[in-house]
Design a protein around this motif. Structure first.
Motif, PDB file in Angstrom:
ATOM      1  N   VAL A  33      -1.481   9.023  -4.625  1.00  0.00           N
ATOM      2  CA  VAL A  33      -1.354   7.725  -3.955  1.00  0.00           C
ATOM      3  C   VAL A  33      -2.762   7.169  -3.718  1.00  0.00           C
ATOM      4  CG1 VAL A  33      -0.395   6.482  -1.977  1.00  0.00           C
ATOM      5  CG2 VAL A  33       0.823   8.448  -2.936  1.00  0.00           C
ATOM      6  N   VAL A  34      -3.277   6.511  -4.746  1.00  0.00           N
ATOM      7  CA  VAL A  34      -4.623   5.925  -4.731  1.00  0.00           C
ATOM      8  C   VAL A  34      -4.557   4.586  -5.457  1.00  0.00           C
ATOM      9  CG1 VAL A  34      -5.867   8.116  -4.588  1.00  0.00           C
ATOM     10  CG2 VAL A  34      -5.241   7.203  -6.832  1.00  0.00           C
ATOM     11  N   ILE A  92      -6.026   3.139  -8.014  1.00  0.00           N
ATOM     12  CA  ILE A  92      -6.011   3.034  -9.466  1.00  0.00           C
ATOM     13  C   ILE A  92      -4.623   3.318 -10.050  1.00  0.00           C
ATOM     14  CG2 ILE A  92      -6.611   5.424 -10.109  1.00  0.00           C
ATOM     15  CD1 ILE A  92      -8.716   4.102 -12.044  1.00  0.00           C
ATOM     16  N   LYS A  93      -3.763   3.973  -9.266  1.00  0.00           N
ATOM     17  CA  LYS A  93      -2.379   4.208  -9.699  1.00  0.00           C
ATOM     18  C   LYS A  93      -1.471   3.038  -9.344  1.00  0.00           C
ATOM     19  CE  LYS A  93      -3.544   8.314 -11.133  1.00  0.00           C
ATOM     20  NZ  LYS A  93      -3.686   8.585 -12.570  1.00  0.00           N
ATOM     21  N   ASP A  94      -1.995   2.080  -8.595  1.00  0.00           N
ATOM     22  CA  ASP A  94      -1.297   0.836  -8.246  1.00  0.00           C
ATOM     23  C   ASP A  94       0.109   1.082  -7.689  1.00  0.00           C
ATOM     24  OD1 ASP A  94      -0.935  -1.823  -7.807  1.00  0.00           O
ATOM     25  OD2 ASP A  94      -0.725  -2.392  -9.907  1.00  0.00           O
ATOM     26  N   ILE A  95       0.148   1.856  -6.633  1.00  0.00           N
ATOM     27  CA  ILE A  95       1.425   2.156  -5.973  1.00  0.00           C
ATOM     28  C   ILE A  95       2.049   0.888  -5.391  1.00  0.00           C
ATOM     29  CG2 ILE A  95       2.552   3.613  -4.236  1.00  0.00           C
ATOM     30  CD1 ILE A  95       1.194   5.130  -6.561  1.00  0.00           C
ATOM     31  N   GLU A 102      -5.802  11.629  -0.196  1.00  0.00           N
ATOM     32  CA  GLU A 102      -7.064  11.293  -0.858  1.00  0.00           C
ATOM     33  C   GLU A 102      -7.623   9.952  -0.377  1.00  0.00           C
ATOM     34  OE1 GLU A 102      -8.705  10.704  -5.418  1.00  0.00           O
ATOM     35  OE2 GLU A 102      -6.885  11.885  -5.072  1.00  0.00           O
ATOM     36  N   ASP A 103      -6.755   8.984  -0.127  1.00  0.00           N
ATOM     37  CA  ASP A 103      -7.161   7.670   0.389  1.00  0.00           C
ATOM     38  C   ASP A 103      -6.187   7.281   1.496  1.00  0.00           C
ATOM     39  OD1 ASP A 103      -7.810   4.998   0.864  1.00  0.00           O
ATOM     40  OD2 ASP A 103      -8.312   4.603  -1.227  1.00  0.00           O
ATOM     41  N   PRO A 104      -6.410   7.785   2.716  1.00  0.00           N
ATOM     42  CA  PRO A 104      -5.453   7.546   3.808  1.00  0.00           C
ATOM     43  C   PRO A 104      -5.236   6.063   4.107  1.00  0.00           C
ATOM     44  CG  PRO A 104      -7.023   9.264   4.401  1.00  0.00           C
ATOM     45  CD  PRO A 104      -7.524   8.650   3.131  1.00  0.00           C
ATOM     46  N   THR A 105      -6.279   5.250   3.977  1.00  0.00           N
ATOM     47  CA  THR A 105      -6.136   3.817   4.243  1.00  0.00           C
ATOM     48  C   THR A 105      -5.144   3.192   3.277  1.00  0.00           C
ATOM     49  OG1 THR A 105      -8.403   3.677   5.083  1.00  0.00           O
ATOM     50  CG2 THR A 105      -7.364   1.617   4.390  1.00  0.00           C
ATOM     51  N   TYR A 106      -5.287   3.518   2.010  1.00  0.00           N
ATOM     52  CA  TYR A 106      -4.383   2.965   0.998  1.00  0.00           C
ATOM     53  C   TYR A 106      -2.949   3.466   1.220  1.00  0.00           C
ATOM     54  CZ  TYR A 106      -2.603   1.568  -3.588  1.00  0.00           C
ATOM     55  OH  TYR A 106      -1.868   1.003  -4.597  1.00  0.00           O
ATOM     56  N   LEU A 158       5.514   4.851 -13.989  1.00  0.00           N
ATOM     57  CA  LEU A 158       4.064   4.939 -13.852  1.00  0.00           C
ATOM     58  C   LEU A 158       3.505   3.521 -13.939  1.00  0.00           C
ATOM     59  CD1 LEU A 158       1.758   7.127 -13.661  1.00  0.00           C
ATOM     60  CD2 LEU A 158       1.479   6.799 -16.121  1.00  0.00           C
ATOM     61  N   THR A 159       2.792   3.071 -12.893  1.00  0.00           N
ATOM     62  CA  THR A 159       2.326   1.675 -12.829  1.00  0.00           C
ATOM     63  C   THR A 159       0.805   1.585 -12.745  1.00  0.00           C
ATOM     64  OG1 THR A 159       2.637   1.711 -10.425  1.00  0.00           O
ATOM     65  CG2 THR A 159       4.447   0.860 -11.752  1.00  0.00           C
ATOM     66  N   SER A 160       0.093   2.562 -13.262  1.00  0.00           N
ATOM     67  CA  SER A 160      -1.367   2.628 -13.139  1.00  0.00           C
ATOM     68  C   SER A 160      -2.048   1.422 -13.787  1.00  0.00           C
ATOM     69  CB  SER A 160      -1.898   3.898 -13.805  1.00  0.00           C
ATOM     70  OG  SER A 160      -1.332   5.046 -13.226  1.00  0.00           O
ATOM     71  N   ILE A 161      -3.259   1.125 -13.293  1.00  0.00           N
ATOM     72  CA  ILE A 161      -4.080   0.101 -13.934  1.00  0.00           C
ATOM     73  C   ILE A 161      -5.067   0.739 -14.911  1.00  0.00           C
ATOM     74  CG2 ILE A 161      -3.840  -1.553 -12.053  1.00  0.00           C
ATOM     75  CD1 ILE A 161      -6.605  -0.730 -11.078  1.00  0.00           C
ATOM     76  N   SER A 162      -5.157   2.062 -14.912  1.00  0.00           N
ATOM     77  CA  SER A 162      -5.979   2.774 -15.885  1.00  0.00           C
ATOM     78  C   SER A 162      -5.468   4.207 -15.987  1.00  0.00           C
ATOM     79  CB  SER A 162      -7.453   2.766 -15.473  1.00  0.00           C
ATOM     80  OG  SER A 162      -8.247   3.409 -16.444  1.00  0.00           O
ATOM     81  N   GLU A 163      -5.466   4.733 -17.201  1.00  0.00           N
ATOM     82  CA  GLU A 163      -5.048   6.107 -17.446  1.00  0.00           C
ATOM     83  C   GLU A 163      -5.776   6.635 -18.669  1.00  0.00           C
ATOM     84  OE1 GLU A 163      -3.317   8.360 -16.015  1.00  0.00           O
ATOM     85  OE2 GLU A 163      -2.173   7.319 -14.468  1.00  0.00           O
TER      86      GLU A 163
END
Length: 471
Positions: free
Chosen positions: A294-295, A297-300, A327-331, A367-372
């Motif tokens: 849940v970060v 770049i994965k565009d949750i 990993e990114d609590p704010t996000y 999977l909705t990532s903006i990069s992989e």
């Protein structure tokens, strides 16, 4: 043979993706010893490993990009740099210069540079920024330029000053800071250097910077050029560059990597590892899975928006977002608020779980990532004959649709990045058509079984290590 794997922002602090790839590689090659050169973002991560380390991992060297914060420094020192040394530093930040990395390494590691922080408060550094301000950034306020360049150089120069463990082969698993360390290792020890590029690091940083609020508009190009410059260091120094699919190879060539250095070795899975999983419950509920950190770049958030449209039309649907949330609590908290504010009922953030406990019970994956790069999550899902809805990033299209000579057929839907309505429409198609899910799933299973074998992936790296290391 002793192999030093250089990892940035991944193993052993983060699970999934590249970290899983590193762990699997080491665990499958018990005949070799491994060192992990781990580059973390923050010193507070020190020693907080997320893996049970394999027995053939003989050393972990940890460095952190915020270490410069703890250095003592004195303002106003004069280093009396030569014109060549000044040019080496200017080239890091200028779009018109080619960096002589070996000269730069020697300068930063010389006895004069007792403290990176002290250099960046020196008169020489002031002169460097003044030169750049006059010649390339004349429209930018000097004070802002001074502190921006400081924030760019501090972690890099601090990283260059660290010692590199002795090894027979150095293997960076990304460009960026890891790539610079790889180039430094080659310079210091004159041993073979290998790069495996999963995603295109410089492109990922560019996407992040374009969207970032913390980078002012007139500094975005400066930051973007800087990360492309870092990545170029290992393209020049590496003996061999490995990528996972053809489109990545084309991009690497565009970015200046010599084509003759590049070889494609796709990821792989062992099909038999995914037999005898729990079956889909016969209760009328459609279960969608997302194996993902849940970060941003994965565009949750796009995933959530898409599912909101699906849930309005199909009440008996659930989305399981399976992966670490810390990993990114704010996000993560922003995602939770979004779910709450949109009134979504059936999204479950599972956190870290044993994925195999869920794989068999899921109808299809998202999977909705903006990069992989070439996501292991897709290979795992297809190994269970589960179709996907994916954004058109990295190797996702090739995994679901196949290459030019593919004979297996479609294994899911490919959508544009951030297009939540089209993602939702494709999710609805799979929700409403069990036969289509089964057809897509079988196509993906056959493709993975033939083209993405784990034993071939491991064998390719074993042969490559033997070729480079001479053992």
């Amino acid at each position: 043979m002793r192999i030093c794997l250089i990892a940035e922002g991944s193993y052993p602090y983060v699970t999934g993706g590249v970290s899983s790839w590193i762990h699997g590689l080491m665990s499958s090659m018990k005949e070799h010893e491994f060192i992990i050169y781990a580059i973390g973002a923050e010193t507070k991560q020190k020693g907080k490993f997320k893996y049970d380390l394999p027995s053939n991992l003989v050393e972990i060297k940890e460095i952190f990009l915020d270490e410069y914060l703890f250095e003592k420094k004195k303002w106003g020192k004069r280093y009396n740099l030569s014109s060549q040394q000044k040019e080496s530093l200017i080239s890091l930040l200028s779009s018109n210069h080619i960096v002589n990395w070996n000269d730069l390494f020697d300068l930063i590691r010389s006895k004069e540079f007792t403290s990176v922080g002290e250099f960046l408060t020196s008169k020489d550094y002031f002169d460097l920024v003044e030169h750049l301000g006059k010649n390339e950034y004349s429209q930018v306020p000097f004070t802002e330029l001074f502190w921006t360049i400081s924030s760019m150089l501090l972690p890099l120069l601090s990283t260059i000053r660290h010692e590199i463990p002795q090894a027979d082969i150095y293997h960076a698993v990304s460009t960026g800071y890891a790539g610079v360390i790889g180039a430094l290792a080659k310079h210091l020890h004159n041993k073979p250097l290998l790069l495996t590029e999963h995603g295109i690091y410089s492109r990922e940083r560019e996407e992040e910077i374009i969207k970032a609020d913390w980078v002012k508009g007139y500094f975005k190009d400066l930051w973007i050029n800087y990360f492309y410059t870092l990545s170029g260091s290992i393209y020049t120094a590496a003996d061999q560059v490995i990528t996972l699919f053809n489109r990545n190879k084309e991009i690497e060539v565009e970015l200046g990597c010599p084509e003759e250095k590049i070889r494609i070795i796709p990821n792989g899975v062992e099909i038999t590892d995914y037999q005898d999983l729990k079956s889909i419950p016969d209760d009328g509920v459609i279960r969608i899975g997302a194996i993902v950190r849940v970060v941003p770049i994965k565009d949750i958030k796009t995933m959530i928006q898409s599912f909101a449209l699906v849930e309005k039309e199909i009440p008996n649907v659930e989305l399981y977002i399976m992966g670490p949330v810390e990993e990114d609590p704010t996000y993560y908290n922003e995602c939770l608020r979004m779910v709450d504010e949109m009134g979504i009922k059936h999204i479950i953030f599972t956190g870290m779980v044993q994925i195999k406990d869920y794989l068999g019970r899921i109808d299809f994956f998202l999977l909705t990532s903006i990069s992989e790069g070439q996501p292991l999550a897709i290979l795992e899902g297809l190994a269970c004959a589960k179709p996907f809805v994916c954004t058109n990033v990295g190797g996702c299209k090739e995994l679901l649709m196949g290459g030019p000579d593919d004979r297996y057929g479609q294994a899911g839907f490919i959508t544009p990045v951030m297009h939540y309505e089209e993602i939702a429409n494709n999710i609805l198609k799979l929700c409403k058509d069990q036969k289509l899910r089964e057809q897509f799933g079988q196509s993906g299973f056959e493709r993975v079984k033939v083209n993405y074998k784990r034993n071939e992936f491991i064998s390719s790296y074993r042969q490559l290590y033997q070729l480079l290391g001479g053992e």
